[in-house]
Design a protein around this motif. Structure first.
Motif, PDB file in Angstrom:
ATOM      1  N   GLU A  45      44.371  34.955  38.502  1.00 29.22           N
ATOM      2  CA  GLU A  45      42.986  34.761  38.890  1.00 29.22           C
ATOM      3  C   GLU A  45      42.351  36.065  39.385  1.00 29.22           C
ATOM      4  O   GLU A  45      41.175  36.332  39.119  1.00 29.22           O
ATOM      5  N   THR A  46      43.118  36.878  40.081  1.00 28.69           N
ATOM      6  CA  THR A  46      42.615  38.175  40.525  1.00 28.69           C
ATOM      7  C   THR A  46      42.276  39.052  39.330  1.00 28.69           C
ATOM      8  O   THR A  46      41.212  39.679  39.276  1.00 28.69           O
ATOM      9  N   ARG A 103      41.487  38.037  36.415  1.00 24.51           N
ATOM     10  CA  ARG A 103      40.311  37.473  35.742  1.00 24.51           C
ATOM     11  C   ARG A 103      39.030  37.944  36.431  1.00 24.51           C
ATOM     12  O   ARG A 103      38.052  38.275  35.756  1.00 24.51           O
ATOM     13  N   HIS A 104      39.030  37.972  37.761  1.00 26.29           N
ATOM     14  CA  HIS A 104      37.858  38.472  38.485  1.00 26.29           C
ATOM     15  C   HIS A 104      37.566  39.928  38.103  1.00 26.29           C
ATOM     16  O   HIS A 104      36.406  40.306  37.879  1.00 26.29           O
TER      17      HIS A 104
END
Length: 308
Positions: A263-264, A266-267
């Protein structure tokens, strides 16, 4: 040696307040180790920073540098290694090339010019065009005179006409008996390292060793305190969704994403995809297998076609 390492050595040696010799490659023919616009600086005693050959010519240049430092008079030297004649130097390197260099003194009385101005341009985040007078019959424009123009063509140091519109470097002959070398000074590359895990430390050190400007960003302050990041130019505590607000992403030449958290990552990728930076960032790397990369790309909102 990178321009950055050369500039750092210069600043270290300035503190000793001893005269130095600046060697600038002004012309080459055939196969040579370095091309026009390359520099080394030499201390009394022969210690040098930078290279104009693979170590073959630096010893002889050191002897000439001693005389230039003592007299203050510049010298122009030509090393012709295109055939067996290079044996006269006692080197016999057989590089099949010719190299012409200008050797001039640097000292505190002249504020270490012209290299102080060159060093400032090398450390700048902007591109510059340099012009060095290598032959002159005009007392107002002596050999060794330097001028610098910024990326917009504005004169920021010295005086003189702008270089002709041609590929650089270029040795340009003027009808007034003046010869000038024009070359381009590019900023050293800038790396944005996203993720401060243990495996990012050698990446940081490798880039620094190559003369890159390195910025390491992570949302974990403790991770940024690791020994391998102590020499980084910037260490930034940034929450992943705030990356584009905290940093100007277009300033970087390369970005490596290695947070080890899907998720990091992806950000990070989403913010990189949202900015028109494809012309400035020459390389974007994401740590992990191809399937993970494709999963990240598929999760992005409206990435540009250039980004994909």
């Amino acid at each position: 040696m990178s321009n950055r390492a050369l500039v750092e050595s210069f600043h270290d040696w300035q503190t000793a307040d001893e005269s130095l010799a600046l060697v600038t490659v002004v012309a080459t023919e055939g196969s040579t180790y370095s091309k026009a616009g390359r520099h080394i600086i030499i201390r009394p005693g022969g210690e040098y920073a930078g290279l104009v050959s693979g170590g073959c010519l630096e010893g002889d240049l050191g002897q000439h540098a001693e005389r230039v430092i003592e007299s203050g008079e510049h010298v122009m030297l030509t090393y012709d290694m295109r055939d067996e004649a290079d044996e006269i130097w006692g080197i016999g390197v057989g590089c099949n090339g010719l190299i012409e260099v200008l050797v001039q003194r640097l000292d505190s009385r002249d504020n270490w010019e012209p290299f102080a101005a060159l060093a400032k341009a090398m450390a700048s985040p902007e591109q510059h065009i340099a012009t060095l007078i290598t032959q002159s019959n005009d007392d107002a424009l002596p050999v060794g005179s330097l001028s610098l123009r910024d990326h917009a063509g504005r004169l920021v140091y010295g005086s003189g006409e702008p270089p002709p519109p041609a590929p650089l470097p270029q040795l340009h002959e003027h009808t007034q008996g003046i010869r000038a070398l024009h070359w381009q000074i590019n900023p050293w590359p800038r790396l944005l390292l996203l993720g401060a895990g243990p495996d990012a430390e050698p990446v940081c050190q490798l880039a620094l060793g190559q003369g890159w400007h390195v910025c390491v960003a992570d949302h974990r302050p403790a991770s940024l305190e690791a020994k391998g990041f102590q020499d980084a130019d910037q260490r930034c505590v940034i929450e992943p969704p705030q990356l584009a607000q905290e940093l100007n992403l277009a300033e970087f030449s390369a970005v490596v994403i290695m947070s080890h958290h899907l998720e990091t990552d992806r950000h990070y990728l989403q913010q990189l995809a949202d900015h028109s930076i494809t012309d400035t960032i020459r390389y974007l790397g994401v740590l992990g297998p191809a399937a993970r990369r494709e999963k990240l790309l598929a999760a992005l909102d409206n990435p540009s076609a250039e980004f994909l």
